[in-house]
Scaffold this motif. Structure first.
Motif, short mmCIF file in Angstrom:
data_model
loop_
_atom_site.label_atom_id
_atom_site.label_comp_id
_atom_site.label_asym_id
_atom_site.label_seq_id
_atom_site.Cartn_x
_atom_site.Cartn_y
_atom_site.Cartn_z
N TYR A 6 0.31 -6.14 -2.75
CA TYR A 6 1.66 -6.26 -2.71
C TYR A 6 2.03 -7.76 -2.19
O TYR A 6 2.89 -8.27 -2.34
CB TYR A 6 2.32 -5.39 -1.67
CG TYR A 6 2.33 -3.85 -1.92
CD1 TYR A 6 2.00 -3.53 -3.53
CD2 TYR A 6 2.70 -2.77 -1.39
CE1 TYR A 6 2.16 -2.32 -3.75
CE2 TYR A 6 2.53 -1.51 -1.84
CZ TYR A 6 2.57 -1.31 -3.08
OH TYR A 6 2.59 0.13 -3.41
N SER A 7 1.07 -8.18 -0.96
CA SER A 7 1.28 -9.63 -0.75
C SER A 7 1.23 -10.67 -1.72
O SER A 7 1.83 -11.53 -1.55
CB SER A 7 0.31 -9.59 0.61
OG SER A 7 0.18 -8.64 1.48
N LYS A 23 -2.32 -3.54 0.24
CA LYS A 23 -1.67 -4.53 0.87
C LYS A 23 -1.68 -5.84 0.41
O LYS A 23 -0.73 -6.69 0.24
CB LYS A 23 -2.25 -4.50 2.31
CG LYS A 23 -1.32 -5.26 3.39
CD LYS A 23 -1.59 -4.97 4.67
CE LYS A 23 -0.81 -5.94 5.66
NZ LYS A 23 -0.65 -5.28 7.21
N GLU A 24 -3.17 -6.13 0.01
CA GLU A 24 -3.37 -7.38 -0.78
C GLU A 24 -2.52 -7.57 -1.79
O GLU A 24 -1.94 -8.66 -2.13
CB GLU A 24 -4.87 -7.46 -1.01
CG GLU A 24 -5.31 -9.05 -1.28
CD GLU A 24 -4.78 -10.08 -0.85
OE1 GLU A 24 -4.46 -10.19 0.42
OE2 GLU A 24 -4.50 -11.10 -1.30
N SER A 56 2.66 4.34 1.33
CA SER A 56 1.56 3.57 1.80
C SER A 56 1.65 3.76 3.49
O SER A 56 0.73 3.30 4.17
CB SER A 56 1.71 2.11 1.80
OG SER A 56 2.98 1.76 1.95
N VAL A 91 1.88 -1.13 5.21
CA VAL A 91 0.92 -0.48 4.37
C VAL A 91 -0.21 -0.64 5.00
O VAL A 91 -0.88 -1.44 5.32
CB VAL A 91 0.96 -1.59 3.13
CG1 VAL A 91 0.05 -1.03 1.93
CG2 VAL A 91 2.50 -2.04 2.58
N ARG A 92 -0.74 0.62 4.89
CA ARG A 92 -2.27 0.78 5.79
C ARG A 92 -3.65 0.51 4.50
O ARG A 92 -4.45 -0.09 5.09
CB ARG A 92 -2.35 2.47 5.61
CG ARG A 92 -1.49 2.95 7.08
CD ARG A 92 -1.78 4.19 7.21
NE ARG A 92 -0.99 4.72 8.36
CZ ARG A 92 -0.79 6.01 8.56
NH1 ARG A 92 -1.49 6.66 7.82
NH2 ARG A 92 -0.04 6.34 9.72
N LEU A 134 5.43 -6.11 5.14
CA LEU A 134 4.35 -5.12 4.45
C LEU A 134 3.59 -4.47 5.84
O LEU A 134 2.47 -4.20 5.19
CB LEU A 134 3.88 -5.91 3.30
CG LEU A 134 4.52 -6.43 2.20
CD1 LEU A 134 3.73 -7.25 1.19
CD2 LEU A 134 4.91 -5.02 1.33
N GLU A 156 7.90 0.09 -2.52
CA GLU A 156 6.53 0.36 -3.31
C GLU A 156 6.77 0.86 -4.39
O GLU A 156 6.00 0.36 -5.16
CB GLU A 156 5.95 1.34 -2.06
CG GLU A 156 4.52 1.39 -2.42
CD GLU A 156 4.11 2.57 -1.37
OE1 GLU A 156 2.85 2.86 -1.66
OE2 GLU A 156 4.71 2.80 -0.21
#
Ligand code: PEP
Ligand code: MN
Length: 499
Positions: free
Chosen positions: A218-219, A215-216, A461, A209-210, A206, A488
């Protein structure tokens, strides 16, 4: 696992007289008497007849038991018990028949489906736009290339993309068969060899992902999926969905000479499983096909049916779905599940006529309505279409599938065909909301994607902008989501369902 018949299926299992008469009149070549759109003018009739005759002698590409297994899966999708993920190239080229290109697409579909299973809590039915997606409808028969007007590229099954190869060549129909066979063979062997073991860890990568919030999010989803997979591995659990993977194939059923040549009158499988092929779930695992909920099985069972053996699933495109034309005539006669593209130019009343023609027995899942309005118009049009169908005798019978790609195509100032990730996501999100509000079920998504790191759609992203498009734009037709954008989208769908 036999389920009770849905209440909207009438007790009577006989067809209305006019439908029965129409069904009796159907033949694999009855489409030839109808007007037809997008039909090629073959320069050499003798060569065409030779190619079609040879195709007619070739073995089926897919087995009726696999087609019936997919019918059973799509019944589950129509009933809200499973989710349909369909994806692949806009135009598949013969050149894509290579190990890496096929493997990366399969892996992407599998990775997306793990996310979708986690988010939707449903089984995921996977259909690739693969192993036969070689014919393309075109808005104009010619185009200007290097100052010359030449025939448009119609897909590798008819002519070549290179400007010297634009003449239609009937030998390409045979080449399409052989490339489909090679692709399918590799998919089957890759699955048989364990590519699909979803318990193996994935590289969720990931890093691209900017946005830190995204990002958090998805993680967190990825961590949760990985923990679950690890737990299943530790206790040696073998849930069906992880152990056996089905990937079915599909393409637009555009070139009817080809589809007719591969349509065969074959025995309806009863409990036969397709050898040790693992491309499709053996029919024996889908007993509901023969249950009382299927009127065609409850009445005098047919021993043979016409199967289009070029793919498991075929769809009729937005440009060829006229009720009294050749494509609807052809597809009303085959046992395969079929899709119909539905867009801003589809009158709500046509939907019911289409369903009556293509699914007179009202078999749940037999017809998938693939809606593609564009982000700007979905809120206005989808509710009308949903109400027309769900307020009729077809309530609960169709699979509603969102194609958020084809209503969102645009050209940049420099003439590059692209799509904005945000539009794609917005149409999907609106479709999910509208189905929820209307009490219908969004059964799946239909995406143009590739497993490669192409730069064809804007945004996502990684924040691809117009200047990035030239970095790796390789599509010969519509712009596709790259692996990151596609994954995504799966995260976003999962997020919607897990709320
Ligand atoms: C396609 O799916 O590539 C296509 C041409 O779609 P539509 O028929 O919806 O325009
Ligand atoms: Mn397309």
């Amino acid at each position: 696992m036999a389920s009770a018949p849905p209440t909207h299926i009438p007790a009577s299992t006989t067809l209305p007289l006019d439908a029965a008469a129409a069904a009796a009149a159907w033949k694999p070549d009855s489409w030839r008497a109808k007007p037809i759109k997008q039909s090629p003018a073959y320069p050499d009739e003798v060569k065409l007849r030779r190619s079609v005759a040879e195709l007619g002698r070739m073995p089926p590409l897919v087995h009726p038991s696999e087609i019936d297994a997919l019918r059973a899966h799509l019944r589950d999708v129509a009933e809200g018990k499973a989710f349909l993920l369909q994806g692949g190239d806009c135009a598949e080229l013969f050149d894509y028949c290579q190990q890496e290109a096929i493997e990366s697409k399969i892996k992407l579909l599998l990775q997306m489906s793990v996310v979708l299973i986690w988010g939707t809590n449903k089984r995921v039915v996977r259909i690739g736009r693969m192993a036969g997606q070689y014919a393309k409808p075109r808005s104009s028969p010619t185009e200007i290339v290097n100052g010359r007007e030449i025939p448009s590229f119609r897909g590798d099954i008819l002519n070549g993309y290179h400007e010297d190869e634009r003449e239609i060549d009937p030998n390409r129909l045979l080449k399409a068969y052989h490339h489909s066979a090679a692709t399918l063979n590799f998919i089957r062997s890759a699955i048989a060899s364990g590519i699909a073991d979803l318990r193996h860890p994935f590289d969720w990568g990931l890093g691209h992902v900017r946005d830190p919030v995204l990002k958090e999010k998805y993680s967190e989803i990825a961590r949760s999926i990985q923990q679950t997979l690890r737990f299943l591995h530790v206790i040696n659990a073998r849930p069906d969905e992880l152990e056996t993977v089905d990937i079915f194939t599909s393409h637009e059923g555009l070139l009817l000479e080809y589809e007719e040549a591969l349509t065969r009158h074959l025995p309806k499988p009863v409990s036969h499983s397709p050898g040790n092929s693992r491309i499709a779930t053996p029919l024996t695992r889908s007993p509901r096909l023969g249950s009382v909920a299927d009127p065609s099985a409850a009445s005098a069972p047919k021993t043979h049916d016409y199967y289009d053996t070029s793919a498991h699933f075929l769809w009729i495109g937005d440009r060829t779905r006229q009720l009294d034309h050749a494509h609807v005539e052809f597809f009303r006669g085959v046992a395969n599940p079929v899709g119909v593209k539905v867009g801003p130019s589809t009158p709500a009343a046509d939907l019911l006529s289409l369903l009556r023609a293509l699914n007179p027995r009202r078999e749940p899942g037999k017809v998938t309505l693939i809606t593609r309005y564009g982000a700007a118009r979905v809120a206005e049009l989808l509710p009308l279409h949903v109400r027309a169908v769900e307020g009729s005798e077809y309530k609960g019978c169709v699979v509603w599938q969102c194609d958020p790609m084809h209503g969102n195509t645009l050209s940049t100032g420099t003439g590059i065909k692209t799509r904005r990730f945000n539009d794609i996501y917005r149409e999907l999100q609106e479709s999910l909301r509208i189905h929820r509000e209307q009490g219908s079920v969004l059964g799946g998504v239909h995406l143009e994607l590739t497993g490669d790191a192409v730069t064809e759609c804007l945004g996502g992203s990684e924040g691809l902008d117009e200047d990035d498009l030239s970095t790796n734009y390789t599509s010969f037709c519509d712009p596709r989501l790259n692996e990151k954008q596609a994954l995504e989208l799966a995260f976003l769908i999962a997020d919607h369902f897990s709320k």
